[in-house]
Design an enzyme around this catalytic site. Structure first.
Site, short mmCIF file in Angstrom:
data_model
loop_
_atom_site.label_atom_id
_atom_site.label_comp_id
_atom_site.label_asym_id
_atom_site.label_seq_id
_atom_site.Cartn_x
_atom_site.Cartn_y
_atom_site.Cartn_z
N GLY A 34 0.86 -1.39 -0.18
CA GLY A 34 0.16 0.14 0.07
C GLY A 34 0.81 1.36 0.09
N SER A 35 0.16 2.44 0.12
CA SER A 35 0.98 3.55 -0.09
C SER A 35 1.86 3.85 0.99
CB SER A 35 0.00 4.71 -0.65
OG SER A 35 -0.93 5.07 0.31
N THR A 36 1.28 3.65 2.34
CA THR A 36 1.96 3.99 3.72
C THR A 36 3.17 2.95 3.68
OG1 THR A 36 -0.30 4.31 4.29
CG2 THR A 36 1.70 4.67 6.15
N ASP A 92 -6.38 -0.19 6.42
CA ASP A 92 -7.55 0.77 6.07
C ASP A 92 -8.46 1.21 7.20
OD1 ASP A 92 -7.00 0.00 2.98
OD2 ASP A 92 -7.50 -1.98 3.61
N GLY A 103 -6.75 -4.93 3.17
CA GLY A 103 -6.90 -5.53 1.99
C GLY A 103 -7.33 -4.72 0.92
N GLY A 104 -7.30 -3.19 1.44
CA GLY A 104 -7.82 -2.36 0.33
C GLY A 104 -6.90 -2.33 -0.92
N GLU A 111 -0.53 -10.64 3.50
CA GLU A 111 -0.48 -9.74 4.65
C GLU A 111 -0.61 -10.39 5.63
OE1 GLU A 111 -1.12 -5.38 2.77
OE2 GLU A 111 -2.78 -6.35 3.42
C1 5RP Z 1 -3.13 -3.52 0.94
C2 5RP Z 1 -3.54 -2.92 2.45
C3 5RP Z 1 -3.02 -1.57 2.77
O1 5RP Z 1 -2.15 -1.68 4.03
C4 5RP Z 1 -4.30 -0.74 3.21
O2 5RP Z 1 -5.28 -0.67 2.08
C5 5RP Z 1 -3.82 0.52 3.42
O3 5RP Z 1 -3.20 1.08 1.98
P1 5RP Z 1 -2.67 2.93 2.13
O4 5RP Z 1 -1.54 2.77 2.94
O5 5RP Z 1 -2.46 2.96 0.68
O6 5RP Z 1 -3.71 3.65 2.49
O7 5RP Z 1 -4.23 -3.60 3.40
O8 5RP Z 1 -3.77 -4.69 1.29
#
Ligand code: 5RP
Length: 262
Positions: A34-36, A92, A103-104, A111
């Site tokens: 994910g982005s973070t 999320d 899971g976003g 994970e």
């Molecule tokens: C990926 C995830 C991410 O950690 C979650 O969606 C957060 O994403 P972001 O850091 O881009 O807000 O669970 O499957």
């Protein structure tokens, strides 16, 4: 780069930067998706390149594996690592007990396997991810392609008896095709609005044939590092019951992460 960052991106960056401090020389580290988590991988890559940090990383997606290799982190498989010292990943949503929806980004299966195989899991998130009750963010579940519509109907039927406010589900799409996970499965997003009993729901969902895994992380996360758009960070430790505040300075001229794509 930092001038162009939105407050949310800044919050994600400072959370990741602070969490990188928990990574010690010699550790086997689970790398989230994910982005973070991408900010974290970049921060760790900088430590590896510029400060000689020696770590081995187990990525939770092909995306993260590519990024980790690109920034100079040694990538190994979970089976090579066998067990991890620490996993750092985004979320999320997180609640006061550090239960999570994840899971976003569609990587919840790897994970959860990686986080569960770790001594410690740290979540990195901007303050907007904190909720009183999980469920406003649609809960992703990973389902196998065989009998997809039957599984979806069965899931919706089962949700009637669960402590949730909604029970609609949607098949996650990638353009006009069903989204395909790294494991070749699909994702159903469950629009539950409010999850009264995350532990029970997680157990019930995983009992269903066709459901591989769900995005509820219950009793897995140990710490959350929360980032704010003004550079503040807060570290909450659920085991110690501690809360600590800190501040991260944004680098003046930082083009280190300028090619970040995630
Ligand atoms: C990926 C995830 C991410 O950690 C979650 O969606 C957060 O994403 P972001 O850091 O881009 O807000 O669970 O499957």
């Amino acid at each position: 780069m930092t001038e162009e960052m939105s407050p949310i991106d800044k919050a994600k960056f400072v959370a990741a930067k602070r969490a990188a401090d928990f990574v010690e020389d010699g550790m086997r580290v689970g790398l989230g998706t994910g982005s973070t988590a991408a900010w974290l991988v970049r921060c760790l890559g900088e430590q590896v390149r510029d400060h000689g940090l020696r770590i081995r990383g187990v990525p939770t997606s092909t995306r993260t594996a590519e990024l980790a290799r690109a920034v100079g982190i040694e990538v190994i498989t979970l089976d090579e690592a066998k067990w991890l010292d620490l996993t750092i990943d985004g979320a999320d949503e997180f609640d006061g007990d550090l239960n999570l929806i994840k899971g976003g980004g569609g990587a919840l299966l790897q994970e959860k396997i990686v986080a569960t195989a770790s001594d410690q899991m740290i979540v990195i998130a901007d303050i907007g991810k904190e909720v009183e009750h999980l469920g406003a963010f649609p809960l992703p579940i990973e389902v196998i392609p065989f009998g997809l519509q039957t599984t979806q109907a069965l899931v919706e039927e089962t949700l009637i008896s669960m402590d949730v406010l909604g029970r609609d589900s949607t098949l996650r799409m990638n353009g006009d095709q069903a989204f395909v996970t790294d494991e070749g499965n699909h994702i159903l997003d469950l629009h539950l609005k409010r999850i009264g009993n995350p532990r029970q729901l997680a157990l019930v969902l995983n009992q269903m044939p066709g459901v591989v895994e769900n995005g509820l992380f219950v009793d897995i996360c140990d710490k959350v590092v929360i980032g704010f758009g003004d550079g503040r960070v807060e570290v909450r430790d659920i085991n110690e019951g501690t809360v600590a505040q800190d501040r991260i300075d944004f680098p003046e001229a930082d083009n280190l992460f300028s090619d970040l794509a995630d």
